[in-house]
Each structure stands twice: as structure tokens, then as C-alpha cells.
Design an enzyme around this catalytic site. Structure first.
Site, PDB file in Angstrom:
ATOM      1  N   GLU A  57     -10.248  -1.356  -7.826  1.00  0.00           N
ATOM      2  CA  GLU A  57     -10.858  -2.102  -6.726  1.00  0.00           C
ATOM      3  C   GLU A  57     -12.099  -1.393  -6.204  1.00  0.00           C
ATOM      4  OE1 GLU A  57      -7.999  -3.011  -3.729  1.00  0.00           O
ATOM      5  OE2 GLU A  57      -9.504  -3.354  -2.181  1.00  0.00           O
ATOM      6  N   HIS A  84       0.843  -1.200   0.000  1.00  0.00           N
ATOM      7  CA  HIS A  84       0.000   0.000   0.000  1.00  0.00           C
ATOM      8  C   HIS A  84       0.878   1.250   0.000  1.00  0.00           C
ATOM      9  CE1 HIS A  84      -4.015  -1.636   1.774  1.00  0.00           C
ATOM     10  NE2 HIS A  84      -3.533  -2.427   0.851  1.00  0.00           N
ATOM     11  N   HIS A 141      -8.095 -10.523   0.343  1.00  0.00           N
ATOM     12  CA  HIS A 141      -7.952  -9.392   1.260  1.00  0.00           C
ATOM     13  C   HIS A 141      -6.803  -9.676   2.221  1.00  0.00           C
ATOM     14  CE1 HIS A 141     -10.005  -6.588   4.394  1.00  0.00           C
ATOM     15  NE2 HIS A 141      -9.461  -5.852   3.446  1.00  0.00           N
ATOM     16  N   TYR A 158     -10.137   7.898   2.251  1.00  0.00           N
ATOM     17  CA  TYR A 158      -9.782   6.531   2.620  1.00  0.00           C
ATOM     18  C   TYR A 158      -8.307   6.195   2.363  1.00  0.00           C
ATOM     19  CZ  TYR A 158      -9.083   1.621   2.035  1.00  0.00           C
ATOM     20  OH  TYR A 158      -8.547   0.380   2.106  1.00  0.00           O
ATOM     21  N   HIS A 185     -12.883   2.193  -2.992  1.00  0.00           N
ATOM     22  CA  HIS A 185     -13.539   1.965  -1.688  1.00  0.00           C
ATOM     23  C   HIS A 185     -15.037   2.263  -1.718  1.00  0.00           C
ATOM     24  CE1 HIS A 185     -12.950   1.265   2.735  1.00  0.00           C
ATOM     25  NE2 HIS A 185     -12.090   0.455   2.186  1.00  0.00           N
TER      26      HIS A 185
HETATM   27 MG   LIG Z   1      -9.893  -2.440  -0.403  1.00  0.00          MG
END
Ligand SMILES: [Mg+2]
Length: 407
Positions: A240, A122, A316, A160, A216
Site C-alpha cells: 500500500e 491492523h 479506506h 507510522y 505510507h
Molecule cells: Mg494506509
């Protein structure tokens, strides 16, 4: 062979990991993860009050029948709390099975399809320059795939997965107690800024880097279609959660307007949340987690259905998943013929390694699965006693006029 006892532990370094330990009359034990981020006490209570009393005396080798007993036996089915509790039991039973066979779990699934499984990191930035530094740091560490999230100019709060300040690496905002913080969102500002920002990242890092981006669940189907069309020249690895994940028809419009690869499913907890998406080939990656999608038994069914429709895995891997869930996913990743990529944020801190010792290893952005029997992760009961439960909450999102929106 019989299950003689089972215990639930809640605690961990900076996370309330919910760990299940199932004991048997042959001395072999199994471990499972029931952590449901910011709702951790609920699967723990479900296990303690309803499920563990039923497990005592059952044969732990019958993991399929026990899964069916849990799922079909419950009149009120599904939901993340129940499925996380079933997931922990199922993981622990597979752990026992592997230990009895003296084999790592991937061998019981059909062996290895690959040595290392590609992970994505990330990268985040308060602005684009900050984000570029974050991407560069991961590329230097050897990552071949990086998810990029960026502060949006003119947005009143960080959105986010974006830090408030430049250079702040920890954007996790869910340790602030039961009452959530509020983030402000503006889809217009986001849609005007992000396609160009993504293109500048592509230009800076070249064609080889796999760039992922997470919306998100913030856009409507029409907005998501417009956005997907706009980012198509970037050549994303995936886009995503472009729309709220509970509407399986929402991606039809996007598919008619764009060929950008789509990933969805981190909030799904059963095959019935994604069977239409998979069968109608509206997605390219399925994002379920082994913990709250009912364990290995159920997730393997989702992976097999996905394989029939050219849908790859992208499990995930938020920091809330304990090393037990990540190990279960590492074994599935080693086996799955339709493996795509793995999100990986359980960083090997000394505290986490002490609580969950294992030989699974991360190298150059790839995870290499341990050959130890079962899940290949142990659990130190004296270590977990150091940690207390810390209440937390995800932020909530409002539009600038105060209207509630999707986190
Ligand atoms: Mg996600």
C-alpha cells in the site's frame, strides 16, 4: 418533494465525527458523513455557510443533478474539504432515496454480488515478536486478511502506525492538539529490515493468510521498485502507498520491476487523481473513501472505471470514518463486481453504537450489510450533545538530519 432544512453536528466518542442530517417536507431524512480527519471544522463550515443555504427547496430525489450543481457549480473544484462536504450531501440524498424506495442501498446499485465482504485488521508491534502476537490475535478472531506494521530496529521513534511500547494496541497518535508530534524516518533502515520481517510472518502463518503492508508514501519511485522486488517472495495481498500518491507516474518504475499487487488512493478525492493509474493499469486496488471522494455518486464512477481495468476496490476504513461512511462503503462492497477488500477499524464500542444505531454486523472478519432501507444507520442527536470538539493533528515526519518527509 423538497429539502426543508439541514443541520451539521460535530462530535463523537474519541473522534470528531461530522454528521449531516437533511430534512424533507415528507418527514423522511437522510444522513451523511463529512468527517475529514484532523480538519473536521472545515467541511462543517463549508456545509453550514455555503452549501446548506443552496440545498433548501431542492428536490432531494435529484441526487445526480445536485451533485453536478455542487461540483460544476463551484469555480474552484475538488480538494478534500469540498469533496467531503459534497460526499456528506450525496450520502444523505442516497439515504433518502433508499428510504423512499424502502430498499437497502445495495439494491439500488444492482443487488448483492456476495453475502459477506472480507475486511482486514491492523496488526502492529513495537518489534517483530510483538507484531506476531498481534497478527495471531486477529487470526484467532477469524480475520482472513491482516495489515502488518512493525517497529524498525535503530529508528529513533516509532514510525507510522506502530506503537512505542510492546503490547500497546492503540497507536493512534492524533489526539495531541493542533501542534503535531514528530516522527523520525530512515528509508534505508526500513528497507533493510522489513522484507525479512514480512517473510518471517509468512513462514509463521502459512500461505492462506492475506498479508497487507502499508509504506505510507515514504519511498521514492526507485526505492519503491527495489522494495517491491525484495518483498515479492512473501506473496503479499497488497503493498500500500509505496510512493507519494500525488505523482501518478511514480508507480511506472515499480511495475517494470515487480508483480507485487499495489494499492493506493486513501488521500485521493476525485476520479482525476486516479484515472491515469487505473487506465494505465499501474495499480491493483483503489483505496478511495466515500466521504472525501465526493460521496456514492462519484465513488461509484471510480469503481466502474476501475472494473474496466481489472482494478479492485479496497476502500479506506480508518477510525475517522463514521459508521455512515462505513455503511455507504458496505453497500458498495455488497454490490461491486470488482470488490477486493475493506479496511475496517470502526470497532463497535457501546458509545459508537449508541450514537449511530444500525444492524450492520461484523463476523469472523467479514462485514454483513443490513437490509434496512437506505444506509441502514440512524443518528441520536441527544447522544452527540455529550461530545465536544477535540483539536488534533496527524504527526509530521522528518529524516534524521531534520529534513521534512512524507507522513
Ligand atoms: Mg494506509
Amino acid at each position: 418533494m423538497k429539502i426543508t432544512d439541514a443541520r451539521v453536528f460535530v462530535g463523537g466518542p474519541k473522534k470528531n465525527y461530522v454528521t449531516l442530517k437533511i430534512m424533507t417536507d415528507q418527514g423522511v431524512y437522510g444522513l451523511g458523513d463529512a468527517t475529514l480527519n484532523n480538519r473536521e471544522t472545515l467541511p462543517a463550515k463549508y456545509l453550514q455557510d455555503y452549501l446548506i443555504p443552496n440545498l433548501i427547496g431542492m428536490d432531494p430525489r435529484n441526487s445526480e443533478d445536485i451533485w453536478q450543481f455542487l461540483y460544476r457549480g463551484a469555480y474552484f473544484r475538488r480538494g478534500p474539504i469540498a469533496m467531503a462536504a459534497y460526499g456528506a450531501i450525496d450520502m444523505a440524498l442516497w439515504d433518502i432515496k433508499g428510504k423512499l424506495a424502502n430498499m437497502p442501498l445495495y439494491q439500488l446499485f444492482g443487488g448483492k454480488s456476495r453475502d459477506g465482504a472480507m475486511c482486514y485488521a491492523h496488526a502492529t508491534g513495537a518489534d517483530l515478536e510483538d507484531l506476531m502476537d498481534s497478527v495471531a490475535a486477529y487470526v484467532d478472531e477469524g480475520y482472513k486478511a491482516v495489515r502488518v506494521q512493525c517497529g524498525i530496529p535503530g529508528m529513533p521513534t516509532a514510525s507510522y502506525a506502530v506503537p512505542e511500547e510492546k503490547g500497546a494496541r492503540n497507536y493512534i497518535t492524533d489526539y495531541s492538539g493542533i501542534r503535531p508530534t514528530v516522527e523520525i524516518w530512515d528509508s534505508g533502515k526500513y528497507m533493510r529490515f522489513m522484507p525479512e520481517a514480512l517473510m518471517r510472518i509468512r513462514e509463521r502463518f502459512g500461505p492462506e493468510l492475506h498479508i497487507l503492508h502499508d509504506v505510507h508514501h515514504r519511498l521514492t519511485p526507485r526505492e519503491a521498485a527495489e522494495f517491491a522486488k525484495a518483498v515479492e517472495p512473501v506473496g503479499l495481498f497488497w503493498l500500500e502507498d509505496p510512493t507519494p500518491a500525488d505523482d501518478q507516474d511514480a508507480l511506472k518504475l515499480l511495475r517494470r520491476h515487480s508483480t507485487v499487487p499495489v494499492a493506493i488512493g486513501e488521500v485521493f478525492n476525485s476520479i482525476y487523481d486516479c484515472n491515469k493509474l487505473i487506465e494505465q493499469e499501474l495499480i491493483d486496488y483503489i483505496r478511495v473513501a466515500v466521504t472525501y471522494a465526493g460521496g456514492i455518486t462519484h465513488v461509484k464512477r471510480i469503481v466502474d472505471l476501475a472494473a474496466l481495468h481489472h482494478v479492485k476496490t479496497g476502500f479506506h476504513g480508518a477510525p475517522s470514518h463514521s459508521p455512515l461512511c462505513m455503511a455507504a462503503q458496505a453497500h458498495l462492497n455488497a454490490w461491486a463486481p470488482n470488490f477486493g477488500v475493506q479496511e475496517y477499524l470502526v470497532l463497535g464500542t457501546p458509545e459508537c453504537d449508541a450514537l449511530f444505531p444500525s444492524e450492520h454486523r461484523m463476523e469472523n472478519g467479514m462485514v454483513y450489510v443490513s437490509d434496512a432501507p437506505g444506509l441502514g444507520v440512524d443518528f441520536d442527536e441527544t447522544e452527540v450533545a455529550r461530545y465536544e470538539y477535540q483539536p488534533g493533528s496527524h504527526p509530521v515526519v522528518r529524516l534524521e538530519d531534520g529534513t521534512m518527509w512524507n507522513y
